[in-house]
Design a protein around this motif. Structure first.
Motif, PDB file in Angstrom:
ATOM      1  N   THR A   1       0.827  -1.215   0.000  1.00 37.82           N
ATOM      2  CA  THR A   1       0.000   0.000   0.000  1.00 37.82           C
ATOM      3  C   THR A   1       0.863   1.268   0.000  1.00 37.82           C
ATOM      4  O   THR A   1       0.525   2.249  -0.653  1.00 37.82           O
ATOM      5  CB  THR A   1      -0.951   0.015   1.206  1.00 37.82           C
ATOM      6  N   ILE A   2       1.972   1.230   0.737  1.00 33.98           N
ATOM      7  CA  ILE A   2       2.863   2.403   0.760  1.00 33.98           C
ATOM      8  C   ILE A   2       3.509   2.604  -0.606  1.00 33.98           C
ATOM      9  O   ILE A   2       3.704   3.741  -1.057  1.00 33.98           O
ATOM     10  CB  ILE A   2       3.918   2.250   1.875  1.00 33.98           C
ATOM     11  N   SER A   3       3.840   1.503  -1.290  1.00 35.32           N
ATOM     12  CA  SER A   3       4.420   1.601  -2.635  1.00 35.32           C
ATOM     13  C   SER A   3       3.466   2.295  -3.601  1.00 35.32           C
ATOM     14  O   SER A   3       3.889   3.073  -4.458  1.00 35.32           O
ATOM     15  CB  SER A   3       4.766   0.209  -3.164  1.00 35.32           C
ATOM     16  N   LEU A   4       2.170   2.025  -3.455  1.00 31.12           N
ATOM     17  CA  LEU A   4       1.179   2.690  -4.302  1.00 31.12           C
ATOM     18  C   LEU A   4       1.172   4.198  -4.036  1.00 31.12           C
ATOM     19  O   LEU A   4       1.085   5.006  -4.959  1.00 31.12           O
ATOM     20  CB  LEU A   4      -0.212   2.108  -4.043  1.00 31.12           C
ATOM     21  N   SER A   5       1.285   4.571  -2.758  1.00 28.30           N
ATOM     22  CA  SER A   5       1.297   5.994  -2.395  1.00 28.30           C
ATOM     23  C   SER A   5       2.540   6.686  -2.934  1.00 28.30           C
ATOM     24  O   SER A   5       2.473   7.813  -3.448  1.00 28.30           O
ATOM     25  CB  SER A   5       1.240   6.143  -0.861  1.00 28.30           C
ATOM     26  N   ILE A   6       3.678   6.018  -2.847  1.00 28.76           N
ATOM     27  CA  ILE A   6       4.926   6.584  -3.372  1.00 28.76           C
ATOM     28  C   ILE A   6       4.807   6.800  -4.878  1.00 28.76           C
ATOM     29  O   ILE A   6       5.262   7.819  -5.410  1.00 28.76           O
ATOM     30  CB  ILE A   6       6.116   5.660  -3.039  1.00 28.76           C
ATOM     31  N   ALA A   7       4.183   5.842  -5.572  1.00 26.81           N
ATOM     32  CA  ALA A   7       4.043   5.940  -7.030  1.00 26.81           C
ATOM     33  C   ALA A   7       3.245   7.179  -7.436  1.00 26.81           C
ATOM     34  O   ALA A   7       3.619   7.897  -8.366  1.00 26.81           O
ATOM     35  CB  ALA A   7       3.380   4.674  -7.575  1.00 26.81           C
ATOM     36  N   VAL A   8       2.131   7.435  -6.733  1.00 27.49           N
ATOM     37  CA  VAL A   8       1.319   8.615  -7.067  1.00 27.49           C
ATOM     38  C   VAL A   8       2.077   9.893  -6.710  1.00 27.49           C
ATOM     39  O   VAL A   8       1.970  10.906  -7.413  1.00 27.49           O
ATOM     40  CB  VAL A   8      -0.047   8.557  -6.357  1.00 27.49           C
ATOM     41  N   SER A   9       2.876   9.847  -5.634  1.00 31.99           N
ATOM     42  CA  SER A   9       3.662  11.040  -5.270  1.00 31.99           C
ATOM     43  C   SER A   9       4.725  11.338  -6.323  1.00 31.99           C
ATOM     44  O   SER A   9       5.087  12.500  -6.544  1.00 31.99           O
ATOM     45  CB  SER A   9       4.315  10.855  -3.893  1.00 31.99           C
ATOM     46  N   ILE A  10       5.236  10.294  -7.002  1.00 34.71           N
ATOM     47  CA  ILE A  10       6.190  10.489  -8.103  1.00 34.71           C
ATOM     48  C   ILE A  10       5.517  11.264  -9.236  1.00 34.71           C
ATOM     49  O   ILE A  10       6.126  12.168  -9.841  1.00 34.71           O
ATOM     50  CB  ILE A  10       6.726   9.129  -8.597  1.00 34.71           C
ATOM     51  N   ALA A  11       4.258  10.919  -9.514  1.00 35.60           N
ATOM     52  CA  ALA A  11       3.513  11.656 -10.546  1.00 35.60           C
ATOM     53  C   ALA A  11       3.331  13.113 -10.147  1.00 35.60           C
ATOM     54  O   ALA A  11       3.465  14.023 -10.975  1.00 35.60           O
ATOM     55  CB  ALA A  11       2.152  10.990 -10.772  1.00 35.60           C
ATOM     56  N   ALA A  12       3.038  13.354  -8.868  1.00 32.86           N
ATOM     57  CA  ALA A  12       2.876  14.729  -8.385  1.00 32.86           C
ATOM     58  C   ALA A  12       4.162  15.529  -8.583  1.00 32.86           C
ATOM     59  O   ALA A  12       4.139  16.667  -9.083  1.00 32.86           O
ATOM     60  CB  ALA A  12       2.477  14.723  -6.910  1.00 32.86           C
ATOM     61  N   THR A  13       5.282  14.939  -8.204  1.00 33.13           N
ATOM     62  CA  THR A  13       6.574  15.622  -8.337  1.00 33.13           C
ATOM     63  C   THR A  13       6.891  15.928  -9.792  1.00 33.13           C
ATOM     64  O   THR A  13       7.300  17.045 -10.134  1.00 33.13           O
ATOM     65  CB  THR A  13       7.700  14.758  -7.729  1.00 33.13           C
ATOM     66  N   ALA A  14       6.700  14.926 -10.665  1.00 31.46           N
ATOM     67  CA  ALA A  14       7.044  15.102 -12.078  1.00 31.46           C
ATOM     68  C   ALA A  14       6.189  16.177 -12.739  1.00 31.46           C
ATOM     69  O   ALA A  14       6.713  17.072 -13.425  1.00 31.46           O
ATOM     70  CB  ALA A  14       6.888  13.767 -12.810  1.00 31.46           C
ATOM     71  N   LEU A  15       4.879  16.131 -12.538  1.00 31.01           N
ATOM     72  CA  LEU A  15       3.970  17.058 -13.220  1.00 31.01           C
ATOM     73  C   LEU A  15       4.069  18.476 -12.677  1.00 31.01           C
ATOM     74  O   LEU A  15       4.070  19.449 -13.441  1.00 31.01           O
ATOM     75  CB  LEU A  15       2.529  16.547 -13.104  1.00 31.01           C
ATOM     76  N   VAL A  16       4.161  18.605 -11.361  1.00 29.00           N
ATOM     77  CA  VAL A  16       4.231  19.947 -10.753  1.00 29.00           C
ATOM     78  C   VAL A  16       5.575  20.600 -11.038  1.00 29.00           C
ATOM     79  O   VAL A  16       5.641  21.789 -11.372  1.00 29.00           O
ATOM     80  CB  VAL A  16       3.954  19.870  -9.231  1.00 29.00           C
ATOM     81  N   SER A  17       6.682  19.852 -10.929  1.00 27.97           N
ATOM     82  CA  SER A  17       8.006  20.444 -11.161  1.00 27.97           C
ATOM     83  C   SER A  17       8.157  20.930 -12.600  1.00 27.97           C
ATOM     84  O   SER A  17       8.743  21.981 -12.850  1.00 27.97           O
ATOM     85  CB  SER A  17       9.119  19.440 -10.810  1.00 27.97           C
ATOM     86  N   LYS A  18       7.615  20.171 -13.560  1.00 21.95           N
ATOM     87  CA  LYS A  18       7.704  20.594 -14.967  1.00 21.95           C
ATOM     88  C   LYS A  18       6.911  21.887 -15.180  1.00 21.95           C
ATOM     89  O   LYS A  18       7.387  22.815 -15.859  1.00 21.95           O
ATOM     90  CB  LYS A  18       7.176  19.491 -15.885  1.00 21.95           C
ATOM     91  N   ALA A  19       5.712  21.957 -14.594  1.00 23.32           N
ATOM     92  CA  ALA A  19       4.896  23.167 -14.736  1.00 23.32           C
ATOM     93  C   ALA A  19       5.576  24.373 -14.097  1.00 23.32           C
ATOM     94  O   ALA A  19       5.561  25.480 -14.643  1.00 23.32           O
ATOM     95  CB  ALA A  19       3.519  22.951 -14.114  1.00 23.32           C
ATOM     96  N   VAL A  20       6.211  24.165 -12.935  1.00 22.84           N
ATOM     97  CA  VAL A  20       6.940  25.250 -12.261  1.00 22.84           C
ATOM     98  C   VAL A  20       8.110  25.705 -13.118  1.00 22.84           C
ATOM     99  O   VAL A  20       8.370  26.907 -13.266  1.00 22.84           O
ATOM    100  CB  VAL A  20       7.419  24.803 -10.860  1.00 22.84           C
ATOM    101  N   GLY A  21       8.832  24.753 -13.711  1.00 25.63           N
ATOM    102  CA  GLY A  21       9.957  25.091 -14.580  1.00 25.63           C
ATOM    103  C   GLY A  21       9.528  25.889 -15.802  1.00 25.63           C
ATOM    104  O   GLY A  21      10.254  26.766 -16.276  1.00 25.63           O
ATOM    105  N   GLU A  22       8.316  25.595 -16.309  1.00 28.09           N
ATOM    106  CA  GLU A  22       7.785  26.339 -17.463  1.00 28.09           C
ATOM    107  C   GLU A  22       7.310  27.729 -17.067  1.00 28.09           C
ATOM    108  O   GLU A  22       6.992  28.542 -17.930  1.00 28.09           O
ATOM    109  CB  GLU A  22       6.609  25.555 -18.069  1.00 28.09           C
ATOM    110  N   GLY A  23       7.224  27.977 -15.750  1.00 27.75           N
ATOM    111  CA  GLY A  23       6.737  29.270 -15.265  1.00 27.75           C
ATOM    112  C   GLY A  23       5.231  29.348 -15.198  1.00 27.75           C
ATOM    113  O   GLY A  23       4.658  30.430 -15.005  1.00 27.75           O
ATOM    114  N   SER A  24       4.547  28.195 -15.343  1.00 21.95           N
ATOM    115  CA  SER A  24       3.083  28.160 -15.325  1.00 21.95           C
ATOM    116  C   SER A  24       2.603  27.737 -13.931  1.00 21.95           C
ATOM    117  O   SER A  24       2.312  26.560 -13.697  1.00 21.95           O
ATOM    118  CB  SER A  24       2.565  27.188 -16.395  1.00 21.95           C
ATOM    119  N   ILE A  25       2.517  28.692 -13.022  1.00 23.00           N
ATOM    120  CA  ILE A  25       2.142  28.396 -11.639  1.00 23.00           C
ATOM    121  C   ILE A  25       0.687  27.932 -11.556  1.00 23.00           C
ATOM    122  O   ILE A  25       0.350  27.044 -10.769  1.00 23.00           O
ATOM    123  CB  ILE A  25       2.367  29.625 -10.739  1.00 23.00           C
ATOM    124  N   GLU A  26      -0.174  28.494 -12.390  1.00 24.82           N
ATOM    125  CA  GLU A  26      -1.581  28.079 -12.371  1.00 24.82           C
ATOM    126  C   GLU A  26      -1.733  26.617 -12.782  1.00 24.82           C
ATOM    127  O   GLU A  26      -2.543  25.880 -12.201  1.00 24.82           O
ATOM    128  CB  GLU A  26      -2.416  28.975 -13.295  1.00 24.82           C
TER     129      GLU A  26
END
Length: 459
Positions: free
Chosen positions: A63-88
Motif C-alpha cells: 500500500t505504501i508503494s502505491l502511495s509513493i508511485a502517485v507522489s512520483i507523478a505529483a513531483t514530475a507534473l508539478v516540477s515541470k509546470a513550475v519550470g515552465e513558469g506556469s504556476i496556475e
C-alpha cells in the motif's frame, strides 16, 4: 505563493546533495521507527505479536508503494509546470493529483479491507498470529488515504524545491509514532492493536504537516474543476501506473534471493536478514537519490535548460560515488561490531563480512539505476523505469545468483546480486543520458522548424 523555479538556478551539486540528504533523513526515520515498533512489541514476550506485525508489514509495503508511485507523478507534473513558469498549471496539477490519490487509495481500502484475513492466511499467517495480524492491519489500512495525502504533499513540496518541509512530514510522523507506541501498547494495554492505533494517528499527523506546507506556506492548491480533473487523469496515470509496477519489483527480487538463500541453511538466511536491515540505514542517501534528482530534472526540463539537466546527472554521480566510498569504508570498519551486535553465528558472520568487504560498493552502480529511473519517470518515459527495475529483479538476479552460488556457495548469492546491479546500473545510466540528448536534439529541431515557418509567413 511559490517563487521562481529555484532548482533552475545555482549549483546542481548543491541541489542534489541537499535534496538527497533531506530525503534520506526522512527515510531513515521511517526505518528506525519500524525497528522501535518491533522492539516495543518484542517486550510483550509474545512471539505471535512480532510475527503478526511481520506478516502485516508485507501487505503495508504494497500500500505504501502505491502511495509513493502517485507522489512520483505529483513531483514530475508539478516540477515541470513550475519550470515552465506556469504556476496556475502547477496548482491545477497539484489539486488533481491529490484528488486522484484520495479516490484511488479509498478504492484500494474498500477492496482490501474485507479480504485482509484471506490475504494473510495465503501468505502463511495462522492461529493467534493470524488474528493479531488481521486486527493490526484492519486498523492500519484505514490510514492509507492519509499516507497518500502525506506522500503527495511531500512530492509537491519537493517539486517546488522545498525538501526541508517535505522531510518534516515524514519526520513528524515518525516522532509521533515513536511517542505514542509505548503509551498505546503498554499504558493502555492494547498490545498489537495499540501499535496500529499509534501508527494510524501518526499518519494523520503527516497529513497535517503536508497540508500546512502545501496550502498555507506555498498556497499551491488550485480550485478543483471536474473537467480539468478528467483531463489530468491520463498524465497522472501514465506516470503512476509504471511507478507502481517499478516499486513492485523490489519485493520480487527479495523473494528470489530469499528462496535461493534458504537452500544454504539458517545461517545464510539469518545473514541475509541482518544485511537487509543494515542496507536501508547505511544506504538511505542512495535510496533517496531518485526522489531528489526527479524534481531538479523536472524544473529544468520545463525551463528548457538541457545544459543543467546534463549537469544534474553528473552531480548525482559525483554525490553517489562520494557517499558510497565513505559509507562503504565505514561499513568495512564496523563489520566486527555488526557481527557482535546481531549475535551472528560463524556461518552468518562470514557472509556479513563478505558483504561489507566485497559487495557493498555495488550500491554505487545501483545508484546509477536510481538516477536513470528518475530521468525516465520525470521526462516522459516511465515504462522504461519499469523495464529496467523488473529486468534487474529477474534476469539481473535469478540467473546470476544461481550461477555464482554454484561456484561460491552462499557468498555467490550476494556476489550475483552485485553483478546484476553493475550490469543494470550501467545500462540504465547509458540509456538515460542518451534519452536526455534525444530530447535536447528534438527541442532544437522543433525550434528550427518553428523559426522556418515564421520566416515563410513573413515572406
Amino acid at each position: 505563493m511559490p517563487g521562481p523555479a529555484k532548482l533552475t538556478q545555482g549549483s546542481t551539486l548543491k541541489h542534489v546533495v541537499y535534496m538527497s540528504a533531506t530525503g534520506a533523513f526522512g527515510l531513515m526515520c521511517m526505518f528506525l521507527v519500524d525497528l522501535v515498533d518491533m522492539l516495543f512489541l518484542s517486550m510483550l514476550g509474545e512471539k505471535e505479536a512480532v510475527a503478526a506485525v511481520g506478516f502485516a508489514s508485507t501487505i503495508m509495503f504494497f500500500t505504501i508503494s502505491l502511495s509513493i508511485a502517485v507522489s512520483i507523478a505529483a513531483t514530475a507534473l508539478v516540477s515541470k509546470a513550475v519550470g515552465e513558469g506556469s504556476i496556475e498549471l502547477a496548482k491545477r496539477r497539484a489539486v488533481n493529483v491529490l484528488a486522484f490519490g484520495i479516490l484511488f487509495s479509498s478504492a484500494v481500502v474498500w477492496l482490501l479491507w474485507p479480504k485482509i484475513p484471506h490475504i494473510l492466511l495465503s501468505i502463511g499467517a495462522t492461529g493467534r498470529t493470524l488474528d493479531l495480524a488481521t486486527g493490526y492491519l484492519q486498523i492500519l489500512v484505514l490510514g492509507m488515504p492519509a499516507v497518500m495525502i502525506g506522500m503527495i504533499g511531500s512530492g509537491i513540496m519537493r517539486a517546488l524545491g522545498d525538501a526541508r518541509r517535505a522531510m518534516y512530514a515524514t519526520l513528524v510522523g515518525g516522532l509521533v509514532n515513536a511517542v505514542l507506541d509505548p503509551i498505546f501498547i503498554f499504558a493502555f494495554g492494547l498490545g498489537v492493536q495499540g501499535a496500529a492505533i499509534a501508527s494510524l494517528i501518526a499518519r494523520f499527523s503527516m497529513v497535517a504537516v503536508s497540508y500546512y506546507g502545501v496550502v498555507h506556506i506555498h498556497k499551491m492548491l488550485g480550485e478543483f474543476d471536474l473537467m480539468d480533473f478528467f483531463q489530468d487523469v491520463k498524465p497522472i496515470a501514465w506516470i503512476s501506473v509504471p511507478a507502481m509496477l517499478t516499486n513492485m519489483s523490489s519485493p520480487l527480487a527479495n523473494a528470489i534471493v530469499m528462496e535461493h538463500t534458504a537452500s544454504f541453511g539458517d545461517d545464510a538466511v539469518a545473514a541475509v536478514a541482518v544485511i537487509g536491515r543494515v542496507i536501508p540505514v547505511v544506504f538511505g542517501g542512495i535510496f533517496a537519490l531518485s526522489g531528489a534528482v526527479g524534481p531538479i530534472l523536472g524544473q529544468n526540463y520545463g525551463a528548457g535548460r538541457f545544459d543543467r539537466m546534463h549537469s544534474v546527472i553528473t552531480s548525482a554521480v559525483i554525490y553517489a560515488f562520494g557517499y558510497c566510498l565513505l559509507l562503504c569504508f565505514c561499513l568495512y570498519q564496523m563489520q566486527d561490531w555488526l557481527v557482535s551486535v546481531f549475535h551472528a553465528t560463524q556461518g552468518s558472520a562470514e557472509l556479513i563480512r563478505f558483504f561489507a568487504t566485497f559487495v557493498s560498493f555495488s550500491f554505487f552502480f545501483q545508484s546509477l539505476l536510481f538516477i536513470a529511473i528518475a530521468v525516465f519517470n520525470n521526462l516522459g518515459k516511465p515504462f522504461n523505469s519499469t523495464l529496467l527495475n523488473f529486468g534487474r529483479a529477474t534476469i539481473g538476479t535469478w540467473p546470476l545468483i544461481t550461477l555464482f552460488s554454484l561456484f561460491m556457495g552462499a557468498e555467490g548469492i550476494l556476489f550475483g546480486q552485485a553483478v546484476g546491479s553493475v550490469i543494470f546500473g550501467c545500462l540504465g545510466f547509458y540509456t538515460a543520458r542518451n534519452y536526455i540528448t534525444e530530447l535536447e536534439e528534438k527541442e532544437a529541431r522543433d525550434i528550427v522548424s518553428s523559426n522556418h515557418h515564421r520566416y515563410e509567413e513573413i515572406l
